[in-house]
Design an enzyme around this catalytic site. Structure first.
Site: not given
Length: 563
Positions: A192, A475
């Protein structure tokens, strides 16, 4: 060669017979055997193409006079596992990956290794396993994903998608706008696109000298990335064919105390994920490096925060860092401030850190700031202490929205799902400190990431008005005043377990403080009546993990000596 133990002498006749069954011929038994540790798995966007990567690497290994043997590890996609009990398996997967690397490499006495990770727990798991094996190892990741764009051209990524859910829940985003983000946030293969955990760790491998320059920033699925794969394969063969180099470039000779300190320094200069603390502590312990949580604040004071990347700055992604000069440019700029980077450490290329970065420079000072124009004069991570975190807690200061000092009233939840429900029901108001407990390594078990609740808070416009503390973790896409890794955790009797709704919690990032304003008498009274919750867990693996895991201040490593 190490592999001679399985391929030389008349006693190894049956061994060679088995090797011949795989396609080896006479001349191959005089060549180095190279393990190609792949993390190919079709369900992870950063990994579904790694079968093609390994073919390139094996082709180059054969062309350079060595014999490749590919094997695989497992992988968990944290984004897909997020927000449900699948996330319980994410951090534990790190241990399975480490064990699998150690098992295959040592069972077959392979001479050297190329490891192909990319995302989340797979990077540290591979490093931990490789340190146990201690042969020359080069890590070459799949590479970062391109950033996405909405229909109007706004840069977006996975963090945008998670926060969009909160905006949609608050009525601030239409179904059509939400779908636009869903379809465009992750436009291609790769890890990502922001400085989330995967790219943080891929960057730190480059910093530590166990990956080649560009590993953290060159985009996946490009010709430039393919060139990096081939370069890595050629270099591992160059080392493996030379006995002196094989000894010189053993992994522990490179990934040592200086490498660990450099990793933390650059992590703070670039505002990396708070998960890097958890993983680098575990890596340090595998490397037998004496590095503790409290050392991070010492390093932070020497480091200026000079690069903001998504989620801290939504307009900047890994491809922008690459264009602006890459990790080497960040490190070169850091040298202008004292001893924040230790320059004499060896890297896998054969150069010292200084030799590797001496010609690097910033090509875009809007993306990578100079040392004279930092985002902050201290690093982008901090360790907080106090009665709520006697053994420490972690905050990504680079992602703070609002003030660095916050005092608010507690709203407590015994688990992530309870917190998500409470946030959606409006239980969290401006001025609150959200407390999510029983999500630590032992209490979860497995230490879930709290991206769903933090994204909801941001999406609902409360990012600068509330704080969140948890014995779980976050995260790399999390932003806001989010404090994780609170140790001791609730499941082991930590004070976070006895906090009640309405208690006043005080946070001061610059003074490294996290405390609840209770008298010693009240604390003693609550502790006397406290019995930690123990969740019913059906999974045999998670029950094993719960029995063996240590808390976050120890990197959530597993105990190996029980008696």
């Amino acid at each position: 060669m190490r592999s001679d133990e399985v391929k030389k002498g008349h006693q190894r006749t049956p061994h060679r017979s088995l090797f011949r069954a795989t396609g080896l011929v006479d001349e191959d038994f005089n060549k180095p055997f190279i393990g190609v540790a792949n993390s190919y798995i079709e369900i992870i966007p950063g990994h579904f193409f790694l079968d093609r990567v390994s073919k390139i690497i094996k082709e180059e290994i054969k062309a350079n006079g060595c014999v490749p043997f590919e094997f695989n590890t497992i992988g968990v996609d944290d984004g897909i596992a997020m927000g449900h009990d699948g996330m319980l398996f994410s951090l534990p997967s790190r241990e399975i990956i480490a064990n699998s690397i150690e098992t295959v490499m040592n069972a077959h006495k392979l001479d050297a290794m190329i490891a192909i990770p990319n995302c989340d727990k797979i990077v540290p798991g591979m490093i931990m396993g490789a340190l146990r094996v201690d042969v020359p190892t080069i890590f070459v990741s799949g590479g970062p994903m391109k950033k996405g764009h909405t229909k109007d051209g706004t840069p977006i990524d996975l963090a945008t998608a998670f926060e969009a859910v909160g905006k949609h829940e608050a009525g601030e985003m239409t179904d059509e706008e939400l779908n636009d983000i869903e379809c465009n946030a992750c436009p291609s293969g790769g890890s990502c696109s922001g400085m989330f955990t995967a790219n943080s760790m891929n960057t730190l491998m480059e910093v530590m000298g166990i990956a080649l320059p560009g590993n953290g920033t060159i985009l996946a699925l490009t010709k430039e990335r393919e060139a990096l794969y081939r370069q890595a394969a050629r270099r591992i063969c160059d080392i493996a064919k030379d006995s002196a180099k094989t000894e010189q470039f053993k992994l522990r000779n490179i990934l040592n105390e200086n490498a660990v300190k450099n990793a933390f320094a650059v992590d703070m200069a670039m505002g990396g994920s708070s998960n890097t603390v958890l993983h680098m502590l575990a890596i340090a312990k595998e490397a037998d490096v004496n590095f503790n949580l409290e050392d991070i604040n010492i390093i932070s004071k020497k480091v200026s925060h000079i690069a903001k990347i998504s989620p801290s700055l939504s307009t900047v992604h890994m491809e922008d860092i690459n264009r602006a000069g890459g990790v080497n440019a960040v490190m070169r700029e850091m040298t202008k401030r004292g001893d924040s980077v230790l320059l004499d450490n060896l890297t896998i290329t054969g150069e010292t850190v200084f030799e590797k970065i001496k010609d690097a420079y910033i090509k875009d000072t809007d993306v990578i700031h100079t040392i004279d124009n930092p985002y902050s004069k201290v690093g982008g991570l901090a360790i907080l202490y106090g009665n709520l975190a006697e053994e420490g807690a972690v905050i990504k200061t680079a992602g703070i929205i609002g003030n660095r000092v916050f005092t608010g009233t507690a709203v407590c939840f015994d688990g992530q799902q309870e917190a998500i429900d409470g946030i959606l029901e409006g239980k969290v108001k401006a001025g609150n400190v959200v407390v999510i407990r029983y999500e630590g390594p032992k209490g979860g078990p497995g230490m879930q990431e709290m991206l769903a609740p933090t994204s909801l808070i941001m999406g609902m416009g409360l990012g600068a008005k509330v704080a969140l503390i948890t014995d779980g973790r976050f995260s790399g896409a999390t932003r806001g005043a989010s404090i994780g890794h609170v140790s001791p955790e609730a499941a082991e009797g930590g004070l976070i377990g006895i906090v009640k709704d309405g208690d006043e919690i005080h946070i001061d990032v610059d003074q490294y403080i996290l405390s609840v304003n209770l008298t010693e008498e009240e604390i003693a009274k609550r502790k006397a009546a406290f019995v930690p919750l123990k969740k019913e867990i059906k999974s045999k693996w998670l029950r094993q993990y719960r029995a063996l895991v240590t808390n976050a201040s120890n990197g959530a490593i597993l105990k190996t000596d029980l008696f």
